[in-house]
Design a protein around this motif. Structure first.
Motif, short mmCIF file in Angstrom:
data_model
loop_
_atom_site.label_atom_id
_atom_site.label_comp_id
_atom_site.label_asym_id
_atom_site.label_seq_id
_atom_site.Cartn_x
_atom_site.Cartn_y
_atom_site.Cartn_z
N LYS C 67 -23.14 -21.22 -5.10
CA LYS C 67 -23.08 -20.19 -4.05
C LYS C 67 -22.10 -19.11 -4.47
N PRO C 68 -22.61 -18.03 -5.05
CA PRO C 68 -21.71 -17.00 -5.56
C PRO C 68 -20.98 -16.26 -4.42
N THR C 69 -19.78 -15.78 -4.75
CA THR C 69 -19.11 -14.88 -3.82
C THR C 69 -19.48 -13.43 -4.13
N ILE C 70 -19.91 -13.20 -5.37
CA ILE C 70 -20.33 -11.85 -5.78
C ILE C 70 -21.61 -11.97 -6.60
N GLN C 87 -22.52 -16.29 -0.73
CA GLN C 87 -21.71 -16.82 0.37
C GLN C 87 -21.56 -15.79 1.47
N GLU C 88 -21.50 -16.25 2.69
CA GLU C 88 -21.25 -15.38 3.84
C GLU C 88 -19.95 -14.60 3.58
N GLY C 89 -20.00 -13.29 3.82
CA GLY C 89 -18.82 -12.47 3.57
C GLY C 89 -18.70 -12.03 2.13
N GLY C 90 -19.67 -12.41 1.31
CA GLY C 90 -19.63 -12.08 -0.11
C GLY C 90 -20.09 -10.65 -0.38
N VAL C 91 -20.22 -10.36 -1.67
CA VAL C 91 -20.53 -9.00 -2.10
C VAL C 91 -21.82 -9.00 -2.93
N LEU C 92 -22.66 -8.00 -2.66
CA LEU C 92 -23.85 -7.79 -3.48
C LEU C 92 -23.84 -6.37 -4.02
N ILE C 93 -23.91 -6.27 -5.34
CA ILE C 93 -24.08 -4.96 -5.97
C ILE C 93 -25.48 -4.95 -6.58
N ARG C 105 -29.76 -9.10 3.86
CA ARG C 105 -28.61 -9.81 4.43
C ARG C 105 -27.68 -8.83 5.16
N THR C 106 -27.19 -9.25 6.32
CA THR C 106 -26.25 -8.41 7.05
C THR C 106 -24.85 -9.02 7.11
N ASP C 107 -24.75 -10.27 6.58
CA ASP C 107 -23.44 -10.96 6.63
C ASP C 107 -22.69 -10.83 5.32
N ILE C 108 -23.14 -9.92 4.46
CA ILE C 108 -22.44 -9.66 3.20
C ILE C 108 -22.26 -8.16 3.07
N THR C 109 -21.38 -7.77 2.13
CA THR C 109 -21.19 -6.34 1.89
C THR C 109 -22.08 -5.93 0.73
N VAL C 110 -22.89 -4.92 0.98
CA VAL C 110 -23.88 -4.50 -0.02
C VAL C 110 -23.49 -3.14 -0.60
#
Lengths: 248, 346, 180
Positions: C67-70, C87-93, C105-110
């Motif tokens: 389960k990556p954080t990023i 992971q919830e609260g994680g980052v997607l680039i 996803r809305t529970d991560i920062t994109v």
């Protein structure tokens, strides 16, 4: 006593011990030829790689370092030894099942790499140690315990000619087939074996000598008849002579 | 930090072998260990050594047999199916008491399986994949540093006891890159008056037909060595066991997953630690038994259907319950699965 | 306490494995604990490739990332595969140059980064991975500094490829600046 001179004596490289070989078997002759050649070349520290087969105990009969290989693996073992001890003479002594059946891959690739070793191939057309089963070099029609009606080419193919096979490769420097069924041929065999060892000593590369040999016990023949059978049956199929000598 | 290099496990093992003085490598390509022969093919000529890409795994181990019979340090590496092919040679090496190092960067099986890391070769490694009454020392690293350190040490162990030392890594470890501080050679010297080529007319052989009890006697000679190794060479790591209620037992990559699970379980207030065998043979039976005293349960975790768990059971001999969690075929257990299993004990 | 579990994913050839390795070297240079593990074998050739990088202050237990954080994804199949795992609260680039759909996803920062466009506008068609690295270093400055990354480029890449480094460095900077 003054006029007597020694014209023949046991090679110093041979042990003072009787071999376990059957009457009429030519392994002992081949051992002797190797030992004499080493003596004459002044080599006292050769390493012989013994095969699985009747000659597995070769190191009990010769004053050499000996390494016993798994069945068919002698060329690989010899490669490992020679790559470390490049200044030692390394001999891979193998029978027909060892060299052409289970160890064909090792045989071809050691030859193809041009390992600076000497391979002595004793071809007696049968598995001796295990009690007379069919070998890759068993003659068409020859009866063995696993070809009881005689080797049938339609079913199992024809005997493999090792020298011809190895002669397709570029790297070997010396390939010769000899026989040891009579005095004249034994002398030729000696010459070939000595040459093959000299090549190695001089760093020339891979040398291969096939020696046609007898197995009276498993052939079901007397020693005399075995020599005749070798001459009449084997030599026409396995022509004697030199296949390659890089100096020629 | 400057002495740390980011190295792939396979490359760290190869370089450690060179540091140990290994100058002869014989191998055959198979994923996921290819970086070892690739690295050796480049590095060995630089240090005056010899690399041969053999025609088969069988040929490779027999080239090792030849090189080792001269007393030279030599090695081979492969992955599971290739290690199966090497078993013939390993049995002969063991019989002839020739030292060498074999690295298994194991993958999923049986058969051709897949190329992911797996721990399905525990039985093969510790029970002798080849024929006859013999043992090999089996070392199971769990990170790249330990892979390098144990590879270096393996050569000393091999020479000291004249045994085959098997490094049981796995595809994850072989492919992983981590910072590695390359180990220093021990400088130990070993008597090799048994070798050929030293003017003693030595024989390196394994056939003993006579006298009738000759082989039996030789087997007892081997056993004496194995007994010595069993008392002298036992490696393991204990982690957070002092106050633990539950003991996880795992080796190699599985132990790393357990370590993560332990952190998370302790955050939840569940006291758990692990016992990590580093020598799989000799297995640290007594040490595991001691570590298990006062615990409620052992959970053995493997990337297999359950192989080391048999040794765990032998170690505790019924004194506490032993549970098993594993996943075969090149999958790796998740920390969550381990956590869930341990939570079910509460 | 730093403990990031990062997945780099994309097509084979997009340089995700080497980007991960360079990041690991950069972080290692700063004294952090790192691990890098690639997907390997059949997957390397043509299909999607990915690697997992862990960067932490404390010793890394498991280098395997479930389960990556990023997540940094350079192509759409990788977005499909890894978006659900973050992971919830994680980052997607994600590489908007090559990915048409928006993450759900809305529970991560994109972060939407046109990695190929950034690379191409700086004179290389092959440095999209570097643009992503630049963006990542801005989003997560604790992983490694730009300086360490530049060092890694010279230590982690074979010498014959050092000639590409001036552009690599430029693209990293542009990726970095792209994140506000």
């Amino acid at each position: 006593m003054s006029n007597e001179e020694i014209v023949y004596k046991k090679s110093p490289s041979m042990m003072e011990r009787e071999t376990h070989y059957c009457p009429g078997c030519t392994h002992g002759v081949v051992h002797k030829l190797i030992a004499e050649s080493l003596d004459e070349l002044g080599v006292e520290d050769a390493i012989v790689v013994a095969p699985v087969g009747c000659a597995v105990l070769i190191y009990d009969y010769m004053k050499l370092d000996g390494v016993e290989a798994a069945h068919g693996r002698a060329p690989a073992v010899a490669t490992g030894i020679k790559r470390v001890l490049s200044d030692k003479i390394v001999i891979s002594y193998q029978g027909d099942g060892d060299l052409l059946a289970i160890g064909l891959g090792e045989t071809i690739h050691a030859a193809n790499r041009g390992e600076n070793i000497t391979v002595i191939f004793v071809n007696n057309a049968i598995y001796g140690m295990t009690g007379g089963q069919m070998a890759p070099t068993t003659m068409p029609g020859q009866k063995t315990t696993t070809s009881q009606s005689g080797r049938m080419a339609d079913d199992v193919g024809l005997p493999i000619r090792a020298c011809e096979l190895i002669n397709t490769l570029e790297k070997p420097v010396y390939i010769e087939r000899v026989s040891c069924h009579n005095g004249a041929n034994i002398l030729k065999a000696k010459k070939a074996i000595k040459k093959a060892l000299l090549n190695q000593k001089e760093g020339k590369g891979y040398s291969f000598v096939e020696v046609l040999a007898t197995c009276p016990t498993n052939w079901g023949l007397t020693p005399k008849k075995a020599y005749d059978w070798l001459e009449d049956t084997m030599i026409p199929y396995y022509p004697l002579g030199n296949f390659r000598d890089q100096e020629v | 930090m400057s002495d740390k290099i980011l190295m792939k496990g396979n490359e760290a093992a190869a370089e450690a072998a060179i540091i140990a003085g290994c100058r002869y490598y014989f191998g055959y390509p198979i994923t996921p260990q290819n970086e070892i022969p690739e690295y050796m093919s480049k590095r060995l000529p630089e240090v005056g050594g010899t690399f041969i890409q053999a025609e088969s795994e069988t040929a490779a181990i027999n080239m090792v047999f030849g090189a080792s019979s001269t007393g030279a340090r030599s090695m081979t590496s492969s992955s599971s199916p290739g290690i199966s092919l090497k078993q013939e040679g390993i049995s002969y090496l063991a019989a002839a008491q020739l030292p060498c190092v074999v690295i298994n960067v194991s993958r999923g099986g049986p058969g051709l399986g897949n190329i992911a890391g797996s721990q399905g070769d525990y039985f093969q490694s510790t029970r002798g994949g080849g024929h006859g009454d013999y043992r090999t020392i089996v070392l199971a690293p769990y990170n790249c540093q330990e892979l390098a350190d144990l590879t270096l040490e393996a050569f000393d162990l091999a020479d000291e006891y004249r045994m085959v030392v098997l490094i049981l890594a796995d595809g994850f470890l072989g492919q992983m890159s981590e910072p590695v501080v390359l180990p220093e050679p021990s400088g130990k010297k070993f008597n090799k008056d048994w070798a050929v080529g030293i003017g003693r007319k030595n024989k390196v052989a394994s056939l003993i037909l006579s006298p009738e009890d000759g082989l039996t006697k030789h087997n007892y000679v081997l056993k004496e060595v194995y007994d010595k190794v069993e008392t002298e060479v036992r490696k393991y790591e204990e982690y957070m066991l002092d106050d633990a209620d539950y003991l996880l037992c795992a080796y190699g990559s599985s132990a790393r997953i357990c370590k993560q699970a332990i952190t998370e379980l302790r955050n939840k207030g569940i006291k758990v630690g692990y016992f990590r065998p580093i020598t799989l043979w000799p297995f640290p039976y007594d040490e595991l038994l001691n570590a298990s005293k006062g615990k409620k349960k052992i959970l053995t975790v493997e990337m297999s259907l359950g192989q080391m768990v048999e040794d765990v059971k032998l170690a505790v001999n019924g004194s506490i319950p032993v549970d098993f969690y594993g996943i075969p075929g090149g999958m790796i257990p998740t920390p969550e699965a381990i956590i869930e299993r341990v939570e079910s004990y509460e | 306490m730093l403990h990031e579990k990062i997945i780099f994913a994309g097509f084979g050839g997009q340089g995700v494995i080497s980007a991960g390795k360079l990041l690991a070297i950069a972080a290692m240079k700063e004294g952090k604990e790192v691990s890098h593990i690639p997907s390997y074998g059949a997957e390397m050739r043509g299909g999607t490739a990915n690697c997992a990088v862990v960067i932490a202050d404390d010793p890394i237990a498991s280098a395997i990332v479930h389960k990556p954080t990023i997540c940094i994804v350079l192509n759409e199949p990788s977005l499909d595969k890894f978006e659900p795992l973050i992971q919830e609260g994680g980052v997607l680039i994600y590489n908007s140059s090559k990915i048409n759909r928006k993450p759900v996803r809305t529970d991560i920062t994109v972060y939407e980064v046109p990695c190929n466009d950034i690379s191409e506008s700086n004179g290389s068609i092959r440095a999209a991975n570097m643009a992503a690295i630049g963006a990542l270093l801005k989003v997560k400055p604790k992983l490694a500094s730009l300086e360490s990354m530049n060092t890694a480029l010279y230590e982690g890449i074979s010498e014959r490829n050092h000639k590409h480094n001036p552009i690599n460095i430029k693209v990293i900077e542009e990726g970095y600046k792209f994140i506000n």
